[in-house]
Design a protein around this motif. Structure first.
Motif, mmCIF file in Angstrom:
data_model
loop_
_atom_site.group_PDB
_atom_site.id
_atom_site.type_symbol
_atom_site.label_atom_id
_atom_site.label_comp_id
_atom_site.label_asym_id
_atom_site.label_seq_id
_atom_site.Cartn_x
_atom_site.Cartn_y
_atom_site.Cartn_z
ATOM 1 N N ASP A 62 7.483 -41.760 -38.273
ATOM 2 C CA ASP A 62 8.853 -41.563 -38.761
ATOM 3 C C ASP A 62 9.786 -42.452 -37.944
ATOM 4 O O ASP A 62 10.422 -42.024 -36.996
ATOM 5 C CB ASP A 62 9.237 -40.091 -38.631
ATOM 6 C CG ASP A 62 10.636 -39.792 -39.167
ATOM 7 O OD1 ASP A 62 11.224 -40.685 -39.812
ATOM 8 O OD2 ASP A 62 11.134 -38.683 -38.919
ATOM 9 N N MET A 63 9.875 -43.708 -38.336
ATOM 10 C CA MET A 63 10.576 -44.709 -37.537
ATOM 11 C C MET A 63 12.089 -44.497 -37.504
ATOM 12 O O MET A 63 12.742 -44.837 -36.525
ATOM 13 C CB MET A 63 10.226 -46.115 -38.042
ATOM 14 C CG MET A 63 8.736 -46.436 -37.911
ATOM 15 S SD MET A 63 8.293 -48.083 -38.474
ATOM 16 C CE MET A 63 9.080 -49.115 -37.226
ATOM 17 N N ASP A 64 12.670 -43.981 -38.579
ATOM 18 C CA ASP A 64 14.119 -43.770 -38.576
ATOM 19 C C ASP A 64 14.498 -42.347 -38.157
ATOM 20 O O ASP A 64 15.674 -41.989 -38.124
ATOM 21 C CB ASP A 64 14.726 -44.101 -39.948
ATOM 22 C CG ASP A 64 14.109 -43.284 -41.083
ATOM 23 O OD1 ASP A 64 13.413 -42.286 -40.804
ATOM 24 O OD2 ASP A 64 14.316 -43.665 -42.251
ATOM 25 N N GLY A 65 13.503 -41.512 -37.848
ATOM 26 C CA GLY A 65 13.767 -40.171 -37.341
ATOM 27 C C GLY A 65 14.440 -39.242 -38.321
ATOM 28 O O GLY A 65 15.099 -38.276 -37.899
ATOM 29 N N ASN A 66 14.264 -39.456 -39.607
ATOM 30 C CA ASN A 66 14.942 -38.616 -40.595
ATOM 31 C C ASN A 66 14.097 -37.411 -41.028
ATOM 32 O O ASN A 66 14.464 -36.689 -41.941
ATOM 33 C CB ASN A 66 15.360 -39.434 -41.813
ATOM 34 C CG ASN A 66 14.174 -39.919 -42.640
ATOM 35 O OD1 ASN A 66 13.017 -39.750 -42.231
ATOM 36 N ND2 ASN A 66 14.462 -40.520 -43.791
ATOM 37 N N GLU B 61 6.962 -46.989 -43.467
ATOM 38 C CA GLU B 61 6.635 -46.332 -42.200
ATOM 39 C C GLU B 61 5.146 -46.028 -42.052
ATOM 40 O O GLU B 61 4.751 -45.287 -41.156
ATOM 41 C CB GLU B 61 7.457 -45.042 -42.057
ATOM 42 C CG GLU B 61 8.965 -45.315 -42.009
ATOM 43 C CD GLU B 61 9.804 -44.048 -41.938
ATOM 44 O OE1 GLU B 61 10.769 -44.025 -41.144
ATOM 45 O OE2 GLU B 61 9.496 -43.085 -42.679
ATOM 46 N N CYS B 62 4.331 -46.608 -42.905
ATOM 47 C CA CYS B 62 2.867 -46.494 -42.822
ATOM 48 C C CYS B 62 2.264 -47.888 -42.896
ATOM 49 O O CYS B 62 2.820 -48.782 -43.545
ATOM 50 C CB CYS B 62 2.304 -45.636 -43.953
ATOM 51 S SG CYS B 62 2.804 -43.909 -43.929
ATOM 52 N N VAL B 63 1.128 -48.062 -42.235
ATOM 53 C CA VAL B 63 0.451 -49.364 -42.231
ATOM 54 C C VAL B 63 -1.045 -49.170 -42.443
ATOM 55 O O VAL B 63 -1.567 -48.068 -42.355
ATOM 56 C CB VAL B 63 0.697 -50.119 -40.903
ATOM 57 C CG1 VAL B 63 2.159 -50.476 -40.740
ATOM 58 C CG2 VAL B 63 0.209 -49.282 -39.711
ATOM 59 N N GLY B 64 -1.721 -50.266 -42.727
ATOM 60 C CA GLY B 64 -3.180 -50.262 -42.769
ATOM 61 C C GLY B 64 -3.807 -50.143 -44.132
ATOM 62 O O GLY B 64 -5.026 -50.294 -44.267
#
Length: 345
Positions: free
Chosen positions: A136-140, A148-151
């Motif tokens: 949760d990169m923006d902390g919302n 906000e997901c990779v791979g």
């Protein structure tokens, strides 16, 4: 009629080889029906073929045959260019499965790759990712799978023990990622594609690269480690560090002369991975459409050179080219690295 007779004779030859278990075909005994091309090919000497027949698809035997006989086996049976391969365990993907393979001769790696049937392209995942590497990169309080997901959808794979046990073999394991919607940068790699990773870094070290709010959903301390610069002599020619570090992956070094960074659309390219100022993986990256075009006959089976650093940090066997092929007689794809040289001398 003459050509048909020759094919029939060749089919009988292939069946006879399979039934008798012959390991060497007498050469250059050629039927009278052989064409001029066949006769010319015979003069080049016998070649290795991995003999596989329809009635025993899991039995593989390396045979030495005349070139014209090799053409027969590769057309009329499930045989492939030898020597026979060793395989890793398969992992399901789509309606098929991916698995590693290695061809070794005289203690030297000939080919290291990943193979999978054409059916793998049926019923592939459609969601952006499998959700294994998110933050949760923006902390919302919610996770956006697109930002906000990779791979993508990953399949870790063991390399054959016959390969990893070779002296001076730096490759440790492999990883296939399918990205149904691609990934960034926008307008470059945001199209459905596969990432085929061959790791020089251990799986435990890779798994320890945490998710977090920096870079591509990576922990900030791990981002700093991933983006430590390589010494100039260890950076592959024409490659650049754009700071594209990712959770559970590390940094990505990009060849800025690759066509997709100019005016052409992305079809295939070769990426190097880096972590803690060391090369961590070698990665052919290929669009789904390009591979389907090979099977359809609109794109060629072919190989490309792999640009090398001036000096490898860890001496050993490294590939000089990577190849993308569809084997019609087997109904499968191979994505491989080959033409290995030993930097240890």
């Amino acid at each position: 009629m003459r050509a048909k007779k020759f094919l029939t004779w060749r089919g009988i030859l292939a069946a006879a080889l399979a039934i008798a278990g012959i390991t060497v075909l007498l050469w250059p005994n050629i039927p009278a029906e052989a064409t001029t091309v066949d006769r010319a090919a015979a003069s080049s000497g016998p070649v290795s073929v991995c003999l596989v027949t329809a009635n025993a698809p899991d039995r593989e035997r390396t045979v030495r045959v005349a070139p014209w006989a090799a053409q027969v086996l590769l057309q009329q049976t499930r045989s492939y260019e030898g020597p026979c391969a060793s395989y890793g365990a398969p992992s399901a993907l789509g309606d098929g499965a991916v698995r590693t393979y290695a061809q070794i001769a005289g203690g030297k790696p000939q080919t290291v790759g990943i193979t999978f049937p054409k059916s793998t392209f049926n019923n592939l995942p459609t969601a952006m990712t499998d959700g294994n590497h998110c933050f949760d990169m923006d902390g919302n309080g919610t996770v956006d799978p697109h930002t906000e997901c990779v791979g993508g959808h990953e399949r870790p794979l063991e390399l054959p023990a016959q390969l990893t046990s070779l002296p001076n073999m730096p490759l440790k394991w492999a990883l296939v990622n399918f990205n149904p919607m691609g990934h960034g940068p926008h307008g470059i790699y945001d199209t459905p594609h596969f990432d085929f990773h061959f790791y020089t870094q251990s799986k435990a070290e890779r798994d320890a690269i945490r998710s977090g709010p920096c870079g591509l959903a990576i922990n900030c301390e791990d981002f700093a480690t991933a983006t430590k610069p390589l010494a100039p002599e260890h950076m592959p020619k024409d490659y650049k560090d754009n700071g594209v570090a990712e959770a559970a992956m590390g940094n990505h070094l990009v060849d800025m002369t690759s066509p997709e960074w100019g005016t052409e659309k992305f079809t295939q390219t070769f990426i190097y991975g880096a972590y803690d100022a060391k090369i961590s993986f070698l990665e052919p990256m290929i669009t789904k459409a390009w591979m389907e075009g090979i099977a359809a006959g609109t794109n060629p089976n072919r190989c490309w050179p792999i640009k090398q650093p001036q000096q490898w940090q860890v001496a050993g066997w490294y590939p000089q080219e990577y190849c993308i092929k569809y084997r019609a007689n087997r109904g499968d794809y191979t994505v491989s690295m080959q033409n290995f040289t030993n930097s240890a001398g």
